[in-house]
Motif scaffolding. Structure first.
Motif, mmCIF file in Angstrom:
data_model
loop_
_atom_site.group_PDB
_atom_site.id
_atom_site.type_symbol
_atom_site.label_atom_id
_atom_site.label_comp_id
_atom_site.label_asym_id
_atom_site.label_seq_id
_atom_site.Cartn_x
_atom_site.Cartn_y
_atom_site.Cartn_z
ATOM 1 N N ILE A 8 70.677 44.593 55.266
ATOM 2 C CA ILE A 8 69.289 45.442 54.360
ATOM 3 C C ILE A 8 68.793 44.758 53.041
ATOM 4 O O ILE A 8 69.446 44.432 52.515
ATOM 5 N N PRO A 9 67.928 43.798 53.335
ATOM 6 C CA PRO A 9 67.722 42.648 52.264
ATOM 7 C C PRO A 9 66.921 43.577 50.011
ATOM 8 O O PRO A 9 67.184 41.976 49.406
ATOM 9 N N ASP A 10 67.149 44.973 50.639
ATOM 10 C CA ASP A 10 66.828 45.381 49.074
ATOM 11 C C ASP A 10 68.245 45.037 48.609
ATOM 12 O O ASP A 10 67.845 45.049 47.453
ATOM 13 N N VAL A 11 68.522 45.404 49.007
ATOM 14 C CA VAL A 11 70.009 44.795 48.836
ATOM 15 C C VAL A 11 71.021 43.545 48.569
ATOM 16 O O VAL A 11 70.327 42.477 49.108
ATOM 17 N N LEU A 12 71.584 43.047 47.143
ATOM 18 C CA LEU A 12 70.927 42.002 47.069
ATOM 19 C C LEU A 12 72.803 41.564 45.853
ATOM 20 O O LEU A 12 73.661 42.558 45.228
ATOM 21 N N LEU A 13 73.844 40.716 46.603
ATOM 22 C CA LEU A 13 74.661 40.351 45.667
ATOM 23 C C LEU A 13 74.484 39.074 44.736
ATOM 24 O O LEU A 13 73.341 38.209 45.241
ATOM 25 N N ILE A 14 74.573 39.204 43.690
ATOM 26 C CA ILE A 14 74.251 38.322 42.785
ATOM 27 C C ILE A 14 75.587 37.795 42.075
ATOM 28 O O ILE A 14 76.824 38.655 41.516
ATOM 29 N N GLU A 15 75.493 36.341 42.396
ATOM 30 C CA GLU A 15 76.802 35.838 41.728
ATOM 31 C C GLU A 15 76.814 34.970 40.530
ATOM 32 O O GLU A 15 76.277 33.758 40.750
ATOM 33 N N PRO A 67 62.583 62.057 40.446
ATOM 34 C CA PRO A 67 62.070 60.701 39.525
ATOM 35 C C PRO A 67 62.579 60.858 38.746
ATOM 36 O O PRO A 67 62.396 59.849 37.993
ATOM 37 N N THR A 68 64.030 60.558 39.008
ATOM 38 C CA THR A 68 65.078 59.877 38.209
ATOM 39 C C THR A 68 65.792 59.009 38.938
ATOM 40 O O THR A 68 67.489 59.166 38.711
ATOM 41 N N ALA A 69 65.327 58.706 40.031
ATOM 42 C CA ALA A 69 66.611 57.583 40.941
ATOM 43 C C ALA A 69 66.604 56.455 40.148
ATOM 44 O O ALA A 69 66.239 56.204 39.400
ATOM 45 N N GLN A 70 67.952 56.128 40.350
ATOM 46 C CA GLN A 70 68.901 55.282 39.670
ATOM 47 C C GLN A 70 68.933 53.357 40.510
ATOM 48 O O GLN A 70 69.539 53.727 42.095
ATOM 49 N N GLY A 71 68.823 52.766 39.731
ATOM 50 C CA GLY A 71 69.407 51.778 40.397
ATOM 51 C C GLY A 71 70.530 51.466 40.447
ATOM 52 O O GLY A 71 70.586 51.361 38.707
ATOM 53 N N LYS A 72 71.637 50.784 40.681
ATOM 54 C CA LYS A 72 72.759 50.591 39.770
ATOM 55 C C LYS A 72 73.354 48.371 40.564
ATOM 56 O O LYS A 72 72.736 47.978 41.241
ATOM 57 N N LEU A 73 73.422 48.272 39.113
ATOM 58 C CA LEU A 73 74.328 46.680 39.564
ATOM 59 C C LEU A 73 75.128 47.245 39.134
ATOM 60 O O LEU A 73 76.216 47.003 38.039
ATOM 61 N N TRP A 108 84.116 37.672 41.058
ATOM 62 C CA TRP A 108 83.212 37.672 40.718
ATOM 63 C C TRP A 108 80.985 38.367 40.735
ATOM 64 O O TRP A 108 80.788 38.223 39.832
ATOM 65 N N ARG A 109 81.542 38.751 41.726
ATOM 66 C CA ARG A 109 80.952 39.202 41.857
ATOM 67 C C ARG A 109 79.856 40.602 41.846
ATOM 68 O O ARG A 109 80.435 41.056 41.523
ATOM 69 N N GLN A 110 78.832 40.637 42.245
ATOM 70 C CA GLN A 110 77.787 41.921 41.751
ATOM 71 C C GLN A 110 76.858 42.384 42.562
ATOM 72 O O GLN A 110 76.003 41.394 43.393
ATOM 73 N N LEU A 111 76.895 42.941 43.190
ATOM 74 C CA LEU A 111 75.749 43.870 43.649
ATOM 75 C C LEU A 111 74.958 44.986 43.173
ATOM 76 O O LEU A 111 74.690 46.428 42.849
ATOM 77 N N TRP A 112 74.139 44.244 43.737
ATOM 78 C CA TRP A 112 72.576 45.284 43.631
ATOM 79 C C TRP A 112 72.098 46.826 44.055
ATOM 80 O O TRP A 112 72.117 45.959 45.851
ATOM 81 N N VAL A 130 85.717 49.135 37.199
ATOM 82 C CA VAL A 130 84.113 49.268 38.119
ATOM 83 C C VAL A 130 82.928 48.918 36.033
ATOM 84 O O VAL A 130 83.169 50.255 35.736
ATOM 85 N N LEU A 131 82.208 48.250 36.615
ATOM 86 C CA LEU A 131 81.743 48.204 35.783
ATOM 87 C C LEU A 131 79.585 48.698 36.146
ATOM 88 O O LEU A 131 79.944 47.536 36.841
ATOM 89 N N TYR A 132 78.682 49.433 35.976
ATOM 90 C CA TYR A 132 78.134 49.679 36.541
ATOM 91 C C TYR A 132 76.641 49.465 35.627
ATOM 92 O O TYR A 132 76.563 50.270 34.510
ATOM 93 N N LYS A 133 75.845 48.904 35.962
ATOM 94 C CA LYS A 133 74.604 49.161 34.970
ATOM 95 C C LYS A 133 72.955 49.974 35.686
ATOM 96 O O LYS A 133 73.154 49.910 37.643
ATOM 97 N N VAL A 134 72.958 50.787 34.981
ATOM 98 C CA VAL A 134 71.841 52.041 36.330
ATOM 99 C C VAL A 134 70.272 51.775 34.982
ATOM 100 O O VAL A 134 70.213 51.105 34.067
ATOM 101 N N ASP A 135 69.161 51.569 36.248
ATOM 102 C CA ASP A 135 67.425 51.104 35.115
ATOM 103 C C ASP A 135 67.048 53.098 35.170
ATOM 104 O O ASP A 135 65.920 52.479 35.159
ATOM 105 N N ALA A 136 67.796 53.889 35.197
ATOM 106 C CA ALA A 136 67.722 55.261 35.005
ATOM 107 C C ALA A 136 69.090 56.206 34.340
ATOM 108 O O ALA A 136 70.289 55.842 35.013
#
Length: 188
Positions: A8-15, A67-73, A108-112, A130-136
């Motif tokens: 699903i292209p909106d989900v990203l693996l960040i290395e 209105p407070t949906a979150q994206g997570k890294l 050491w991978r991260q998932l968006w 597990v650590l995760y950053k959120v945008d809300a």
């Protein structure tokens, strides 16, 4: 850094790059300018950290409604997880489908996990952090979840159901078909 869109292209693996020597390693796990140059521009407002003591702890599948949906890294600093993102955006061609990715302190991978997705993970090693950053910011009023074992989602969790450790909230979460669409078409 390297970014790889998933099935699903909106989900990203960040290395992130990791530079090691006999002392250990150094890594810039989040660098706004480097990621922006690759097209990733999330603006984070909160960091979360969880510890799961046992193998088989399943946290999820969680999301916040608009209105407070979150994206997570999401990343793992100790241990190993199966991380899962489920598309719950009504009208999306991948609605109800998921991406599953192993994240570990070693790889050491991260998932968006973008807004419009339910998120959960299963610990595969004891003492997993597990650590995760959120945008809300967290908002109890819009916090929700769907059943981790919803058969329609067909998630292949690598531990049998009797071995899964759940919170009461996660144990009683409804199936996706039993909730009002949390992300109606055009809501994000």
């Amino acid at each position: 850094m390297k970014i790889t869109p998933q099935s699903i292209p909106d989900v990203l693996l960040i290395e992130p790059n990791r530079f090691g020597d006999p002392r250990g390693f150094f890594s810039e796990v989040w660098k706004r300018s480097a990621l922006a140059a690759l097209g990733f521009t999330a603006d984070f407002v909160q960091d979360n950290h969880s510890l799961s003591r046992e193998v088989g702890v399943l946290r999820g599948l969680h999301f916040q409604r608009p209105p407070t949906a979150q994206g997570k890294l999401v990343r793992v600093v100790r241990g190993r997880i199966l991380d899962v993102a489920v598309d719950i955006r009504q009208g999306s061609p991948s609605y109800g489908q998921h991406v599953a990715c192993e994240l570990s302190a070693e790889n050491w991978r991260q998932l968006w996990v973008p807004r419009g997705f339910a998120h959960g993970f299963l610990t595969l090693e004891p003492e997993t952090e597990v650590l995760y950053k959120v945008d809300a910011e967290y908002d109890r009023a819009t916090d929700a979840g769907i059943a981790w074992d919803d058969p329609v989602l067909a998630i292949n969790w690598p531990i049998p159901p009797h071995g899964v450790i759940l919170s009461d909230k996660d144990r009683t979460a409804p199936r996706l078909a039993d909730i009002a669409p949390p992300f109606p078409a055009g809501s994000l």
